[in-house]
Enzyme design. Structure first.
Site, mmCIF file in Angstrom:
data_model
loop_
_atom_site.group_PDB
_atom_site.id
_atom_site.type_symbol
_atom_site.label_atom_id
_atom_site.label_comp_id
_atom_site.label_asym_id
_atom_site.label_seq_id
_atom_site.Cartn_x
_atom_site.Cartn_y
_atom_site.Cartn_z
ATOM 1 N N THR A 92 38.721 5.653 17.486
ATOM 2 C CA THR A 92 37.942 5.973 18.617
ATOM 3 C C THR A 92 36.863 6.524 18.371
ATOM 4 O O THR A 92 36.815 7.512 17.698
ATOM 5 C CB THR A 92 38.786 6.827 19.438
ATOM 6 O OG1 THR A 92 39.964 6.183 19.904
ATOM 7 C CG2 THR A 92 38.091 7.473 20.753
ATOM 8 N N LYS A 165 37.545 3.200 26.384
ATOM 9 C CA LYS A 165 38.358 4.274 25.630
ATOM 10 C C LYS A 165 38.149 5.673 25.863
ATOM 11 O O LYS A 165 38.953 6.480 26.024
ATOM 12 C CB LYS A 165 38.578 3.644 24.367
ATOM 13 C CG LYS A 165 39.362 4.508 23.256
ATOM 14 C CD LYS A 165 40.698 4.885 23.589
ATOM 15 C CE LYS A 165 41.409 5.672 22.750
ATOM 16 N NZ LYS A 165 42.968 6.053 23.223
HETATM 17 N N1 LIG Z 1 47.433 8.952 16.830
HETATM 18 C C1 LIG Z 1 47.242 8.416 18.104
HETATM 19 O O1 LIG Z 1 48.196 8.486 19.045
HETATM 20 C C2 LIG Z 1 45.827 7.576 18.455
HETATM 21 C C3 LIG Z 1 46.080 6.832 19.501
HETATM 22 C C4 LIG Z 1 44.915 5.981 19.965
HETATM 23 C C5 LIG Z 1 43.630 6.111 19.231
HETATM 24 N N2 LIG Z 1 43.642 6.916 18.174
HETATM 25 C C6 LIG Z 1 42.389 6.846 17.359
HETATM 26 O O2 LIG Z 1 42.691 6.181 16.130
HETATM 27 C C7 LIG Z 1 41.935 6.815 15.007
HETATM 28 C C8 LIG Z 1 43.061 6.726 14.138
HETATM 29 O O3 LIG Z 1 44.080 7.730 14.485
HETATM 30 P P1 LIG Z 1 45.071 8.258 13.511
HETATM 31 O O4 LIG Z 1 46.050 9.300 14.400
HETATM 32 O O5 LIG Z 1 45.808 7.277 12.793
HETATM 33 O O6 LIG Z 1 44.183 9.333 12.704
HETATM 34 P P2 LIG Z 1 44.779 9.905 11.217
HETATM 35 O O7 LIG Z 1 46.213 9.684 11.142
HETATM 36 O O8 LIG Z 1 43.965 11.348 10.980
HETATM 37 O O9 LIG Z 1 44.285 8.868 10.016
HETATM 38 C C9 LIG Z 1 43.046 8.962 9.857
HETATM 39 C C10 LIG Z 1 42.657 7.693 8.763
HETATM 40 O O10 LIG Z 1 41.266 7.642 8.344
HETATM 41 C C11 LIG Z 1 41.083 7.722 7.081
HETATM 42 N N3 LIG Z 1 39.786 8.396 6.864
HETATM 43 C C12 LIG Z 1 39.442 9.704 7.268
HETATM 44 N N4 LIG Z 1 38.349 9.912 6.914
HETATM 45 C C13 LIG Z 1 37.656 8.956 6.005
HETATM 46 C C14 LIG Z 1 36.667 8.474 5.411
HETATM 47 N N5 LIG Z 1 35.572 9.481 5.082
HETATM 48 N N6 LIG Z 1 36.601 7.568 4.764
HETATM 49 C C15 LIG Z 1 37.739 6.713 4.814
HETATM 50 N N7 LIG Z 1 38.902 7.136 5.198
HETATM 51 C C16 LIG Z 1 38.987 8.012 5.852
HETATM 52 C C17 LIG Z 1 42.249 8.682 6.705
HETATM 53 O O11 LIG Z 1 42.460 8.439 5.322
HETATM 54 P P3 LIG Z 1 43.147 9.521 4.394
HETATM 55 O O12 LIG Z 1 44.846 9.250 4.524
HETATM 56 O O13 LIG Z 1 42.673 9.515 2.904
HETATM 57 O O14 LIG Z 1 43.003 11.036 4.824
HETATM 58 C C18 LIG Z 1 43.291 7.968 7.434
HETATM 59 O O15 LIG Z 1 43.648 6.726 6.909
HETATM 60 C C19 LIG Z 1 41.365 7.895 15.464
HETATM 61 O O16 LIG Z 1 40.001 7.524 15.943
HETATM 62 C C20 LIG Z 1 42.090 8.411 16.894
HETATM 63 O O17 LIG Z 1 41.345 9.160 17.757
HETATM 64 C C21 LIG Z 1 44.809 7.586 17.876
#
Ligand SMILES: NC(=O)c1ccc[n+]([C@@H]2O[C@H](COP(=O)([O-])OP(=O)(O)OC[C@H]3O[C@@H](n4cnc5c(N)ncnc54)[C@H](OP(=O)(O)O)[C@@H]3O)[C@@H](O)[C@H]2O)c1
Length: 285
Positions: A92, A165
């Site tokens: 997102t 979104k």
């Molecule tokens: N969780 C939900 O329910 C949900 C639902 C719909 C959409 N989303 C969206 O989908 C996206 C991912 O969500 P999530 O819940 O999976 O997030 P998350 O668990 O916080 O994972 C974030 C990912 O991004 C990586 N990352 C962060 N900064 C980085 C950088 N500078 N360079 C390379 N990799 C980086 C992290 O790597 P590390 O492991 O190394 O930190 C991890 O793999 C977000 O934009 C969120 O808003 C989430």
């Protein structure tokens, strides 16, 4: 049809999505900034790549599922995708970052923005709703992969998936903030939380109250969607043109304050609890 896919970002959402793609029979190379997150995907049949560049080399479909615009733009700045490859950006990040990404990518790399509605259980079950933006041809090329993750809705040209979104998340996140404030008011009026939930369940807040009730009352709630990401989404909505003196800005401020107290990595239900308890404690104080 088996596709050669690179999947970058194995966070809460990315990991189950990459696992689904591997289990669907695609040839998936996975990479995550923090090593170790790939083990479960490798056990499901994916190949672990030592670097993001190694993951994307020779892969016509590249999927990113990362935190925010800086993470996506920063990672892609350092990568060379194969000419003719398609990048499917599923985080997102809002339409402005998608436009910036398009500017920075070479013309011979296609781009589709495909953020998702649904959380970890839907990612695990292949039941996400995917808002895809891009040309019909580019979206169709990704469909055999995306269909393993959920239902694809082609909402318009590039950037429209990211825009829709943001609109959807504003509705959901603001509802959660309003629910917290309503519970807080109920507490100040001497109404028990369970009774307040019962009553709110009969209103337009019913769906969010139903989702949040078990999470708010549980003693420990594992993070599905982090409060920090919710704050990021409202920040993106404000930057994209939400009314400067409107309720989205106010909800964003409440989330930013909660984030500042260390709740950023907690589940988004923490804002409901914080507002409910905060109003309650201001009554006793
Ligand atoms: N969780 C939900 O329910 C949900 C639902 C719909 C959409 N989303 C969206 O989908 C996206 C991912 O969500 P999530 O819940 O999976 O997030 P998350 O668990 O916080 O994972 C974030 C990912 O991004 C990586 N990352 C962060 N900064 C980085 C950088 N500078 N360079 C390379 N990799 C980086 C992290 O790597 P590390 O492991 O190394 O930190 C991890 O793999 C977000 O934009 C969120 O808003 C989430």
């Amino acid at each position: 049809m088996q596709l050669r896919i690179a999947f970058l970002g194995l966070g809460r959402m990315g990991l189950p999505m990459a696992i689904r793609l591997a289990r669907a029979g695609h040839d998936v190379a996975v990479w995550n900034r923090t090593a170790g997150r790939a083990a479960e995907a490798i056990a499901a049949g994916a190949h672990g790549a030592a670097s993001a560049q190694e993951a994307v080399a020779g892969r016509p479909l590249v999927i990113t599922m990362l935190s925010d615009p800086d993470a996506v733009l920063g990672l892609l700045d350092g990568l060379v995708l194969d000419p003719g490859a398609t990048l499917v950006e599923m985080s997102t990040i809002g339409p402005d970052a998608v436009a910036e990404l398009r500017k920075r990518l070479p013309a011979e790399v296609a781009l589709v923005d495909a953020p998702v509605l649904g959380s970890v259980p839907q990612a695990e079950g292949g039941a996400l709703h995917i808002f895809a933006g891009g040309t019909a041809e580019d979206v169709a090329r990704c469909a055999p992969a995306l269909s393993a993750l959920g239902t694809v809705e082609h909402v318009g040209p590039l950037g429209d998936g990211a825009a829709v979104k943001l609109v959807v998340n504003v509705a959901t996140i603001n509802s959660a903030v309003l629910l917290g404030e309503a519970l807080g008011l109920a507490a100040r009026l001497g109404i028990a939380r369970e009774a307040a939930f019962d009553a709110l369940g009969r209103t337009t807040l019913g769906p969010i109250a139903g989702v949040m009730r078990p999470r708010v009352t549980a003693s420990h709630q594992p993070t599905l969607f982090s409060l920090g990401h919710a704050e990021k989404d409202l920040r993106l909505a404000v930057a994209a043109g939400a009314r400067p003196d409107g309720v989205i800005v106010a909800a964003r401020r409440a989330l930013a304050e909660a984030h500042a107290t260390g709740l950023g990595d907690e589940d988004v239900s923490a804002i409901v609890r914080a507002l409910a308890d905060g109003d309650s404690s201001s009554q006793s104080g």
